[in-house]
Design an enzyme around this catalytic site. Structure first.
Site, PDB file in Angstrom:
ATOM      1  N   ASP A   1       6.660 -18.299  30.927  1.00 40.77           N
ATOM      2  CA  ASP A   1       7.394 -19.544  30.646  1.00 40.77           C
ATOM      3  C   ASP A   1       7.607 -19.749  29.149  1.00 40.77           C
ATOM      4  O   ASP A   1       6.814 -19.284  28.327  1.00 40.77           O
ATOM      5  CB  ASP A   1       6.618 -20.725  31.243  1.00 40.77           C
ATOM      6  CG  ASP A   1       7.471 -21.981  31.361  1.00 40.77           C
ATOM      7  OD1 ASP A   1       8.707 -21.877  31.305  1.00 40.77           O
ATOM      8  OD2 ASP A   1       6.884 -23.066  31.514  1.00 40.77           O
TER       9      ASP A   1
ATOM     10  N   ASN B   1      14.560 -22.427  40.492  1.00 39.24           N
ATOM     11  CA  ASN B   1      15.366 -22.083  39.314  1.00 39.24           C
ATOM     12  C   ASN B   1      16.877 -22.051  39.595  1.00 39.24           C
ATOM     13  O   ASN B   1      17.682 -22.026  38.670  1.00 39.24           O
ATOM     14  CB  ASN B   1      14.907 -20.763  38.689  1.00 39.24           C
ATOM     15  CG  ASN B   1      13.582 -20.862  37.954  1.00 39.24           C
ATOM     16  OD1 ASN B   1      12.802 -19.902  37.923  1.00 39.24           O
ATOM     17  ND2 ASN B   1      13.296 -22.007  37.354  1.00 39.24           N
TER      18      ASN B   1
HETATM   19  C1  IPE Z   1       8.244 -21.375  36.416  1.00 40.59           C
HETATM   20  O1  IPE Z   1       8.756 -21.859  35.233  1.00 40.59           O
HETATM   21  C2  IPE Z   1       9.112 -20.288  36.956  1.00 40.59           C
HETATM   22  C3  IPE Z   1       9.161 -19.050  36.195  1.00 40.59           C
HETATM   23  C4  IPE Z   1       8.493 -18.788  35.114  1.00 40.59           C
HETATM   24  C5  IPE Z   1      10.015 -18.029  36.735  1.00 40.59           C
HETATM   25  P1  IPE Z   1       9.730 -23.109  35.197  1.00 40.59           P
HETATM   26  O2  IPE Z   1      10.091 -23.311  33.767  1.00 40.59           O
HETATM   27  O3  IPE Z   1      10.841 -22.945  36.149  1.00 40.59           O
HETATM   28  O4  IPE Z   1       8.789 -24.291  35.717  1.00 40.59           O
HETATM   29  P2  IPE Z   1       8.879 -25.850  35.441  1.00 40.59           P
HETATM   30  O5  IPE Z   1      10.250 -26.271  35.825  1.00 40.59           O
HETATM   31  O6  IPE Z   1       8.605 -26.063  33.995  1.00 40.59           O
HETATM   32  O7  IPE Z   1       7.793 -26.446  36.274  1.00 40.59           O
HETATM   33  C1  IPE Z   2      10.838 -19.038  31.853  1.00 40.22           C
HETATM   34  O1  IPE Z   2      11.318 -19.648  30.707  1.00 40.22           O
HETATM   35  C2  IPE Z   2      11.852 -18.105  32.480  1.00 40.22           C
HETATM   36  C3  IPE Z   2      12.380 -18.574  33.765  1.00 40.22           C
HETATM   37  C4  IPE Z   2      12.043 -19.661  34.397  1.00 40.22           C
HETATM   38  C5  IPE Z   2      13.385 -17.731  34.382  1.00 40.22           C
HETATM   39  P1  IPE Z   2      12.151 -20.982  30.782  1.00 40.22           P
HETATM   40  O2  IPE Z   2      13.582 -20.630  30.907  1.00 40.22           O
HETATM   41  O3  IPE Z   2      11.607 -21.883  31.815  1.00 40.22           O
HETATM   42  O4  IPE Z   2      11.865 -21.603  29.343  1.00 40.22           O
HETATM   43  P2  IPE Z   2      11.603 -23.123  28.996  1.00 40.22           P
HETATM   44  O5  IPE Z   2      10.450 -23.563  29.831  1.00 40.22           O
HETATM   45  O6  IPE Z   2      12.853 -23.867  29.335  1.00 40.22           O
HETATM   46  O7  IPE Z   2      11.290 -23.123  27.556  1.00 40.22           O
HETATM   47 MG    MG Z   3      10.135 -23.263  31.810  1.00 39.07          MG
END
Ligand code: IPE
Ligand code: IPE
Ligand code: MG
Length: 241
Positions: free
Chosen positions: A23, A71
């Site tokens: 993340d 997502n």
């Molecule tokens: C969890 O991260 C999913 C992945 C890393 C693929 P998200 O960024 O989607 O989770 P939330 O929305 O912060 O809970």
């Molecule tokens: C995790 O990074 C990757 C996926 C969920 C695919 P994010 O895209 O959630 O990054 P932040 O949390 O918005 O910084």
């Molecule tokens: Mg994220």
């Protein structure tokens, strides 16, 4: 083959299975004035360094959360980018993983939203690496912990299993990756303290380690730190100290 482990890591207490919530890609990019997708791109190096670190430690299982069932809510451009990105990684990097004797598996729903071309790359990666033994890399893609439990329950119902024959093993045996042990350790990057629908069933007794590092900056040394932290914990599984 005697392995030299990173300093301060106890060879007798290496976790068998580590799961990572990758993340913070978006924030990593935004902080640099870049589009969010650049953060995903920069996550590739983090992932492959982590895989190498996992091999160095002798982990048998590494699971990474690449795309959740939630997502899909993201802007279409970002979703499309992630689909192409994952497809590209699978084509470009599968031989390298195969060369390291890594078995690739996937956890998640193969529903209509996942592009056919990507599904094909996923199947090819699984087929190519099917007999590899050193480590299993599970990519959680279109994965949701609740969806996984729902899918298992549907299967049990479809098989007509009698209610009094259902126990934890009945459910475990119908999870996405057959034979996968529960993670000993879950690491989440980017300073978010939540599970976000990752491995709900499997994380029941995992040790959780959180780090402020954004995923694109994560390297094997951060994995080693998480394992050191894990080795300081006392696991009780409900027992007395
Ligand atoms: C969890 O991260 C999913 C992945 C890393 C693929 P998200 O960024 O989607 O989770 P939330 O929305 O912060 O809970
Ligand atoms: C995790 O990074 C990757 C996926 C969920 C695919 P994010 O895209 O959630 O990054 P932040 O949390 O918005 O910084
Ligand atoms: Mg994220």
């Amino acid at each position: 083959m005697p392995k030299r482990l990173p300093k301060g890591i106890d060879p007798k207490r290496i976790p068998r299975h580590v799961a990572c919530v990758m993340d913070g890609n978006g924030r990593w990019a935004t902080k640099r004035g870049l589009p969010r997708t650049e953060g995903h791109a920069a996550g590739e190096e983090a992932l492959f360094d982590t895989v190498d670190g996992a091999l160095e430690l002798g982990l048998q299982w590494l699971t990474v959360y690449a795309f959740s069932t939630e997502n899909w809510k993201r802007p279409l451009d970002e979703v499309r980018y992630l689909m192409n990105f994952n497809e590209r990684i699978l084509t470009d990097r599968r031989d390298e993983l195969h060369g390291r004797d890594v078995r690739i598996t996937f956890a998640g729903r193969r529903d209509w939203r996942v592009p056919k071309r990507l599904l094909k790359r996923m199947d090819e990666a699984v087929d190519l690496t099917r007999n590899n033994k050193t480590m299993t890399l599970t990519i959680a893609f279109n994965y949701g912990g609740r969806a996984e439990i729902v899918d298992a329950v549907r299967q049990i119902a479809a098989e007509g299993v009698k209610p009094d024959k259902i126990d934890e093993k009945t459910i475990r045996d119908r999870m996405y990756v057959k034979g996968m042990p529960d993670p000993d350790l879950m690491v989440r990057t980017s300073g978010e303290f939540r599970i976000s629908n990752f491995l709900l069933w499997e994380l029941a007794y995992s040790e959780l380690v959180f780090t402020e590092v954004f995923w694109p900056d994560f390297r094997r040394e951060n994995l080693f730190d998480a394992v050191r932290e894990y080795q300081r914990r006392e696991r009780l599984f409900g027992g007395a100290r």
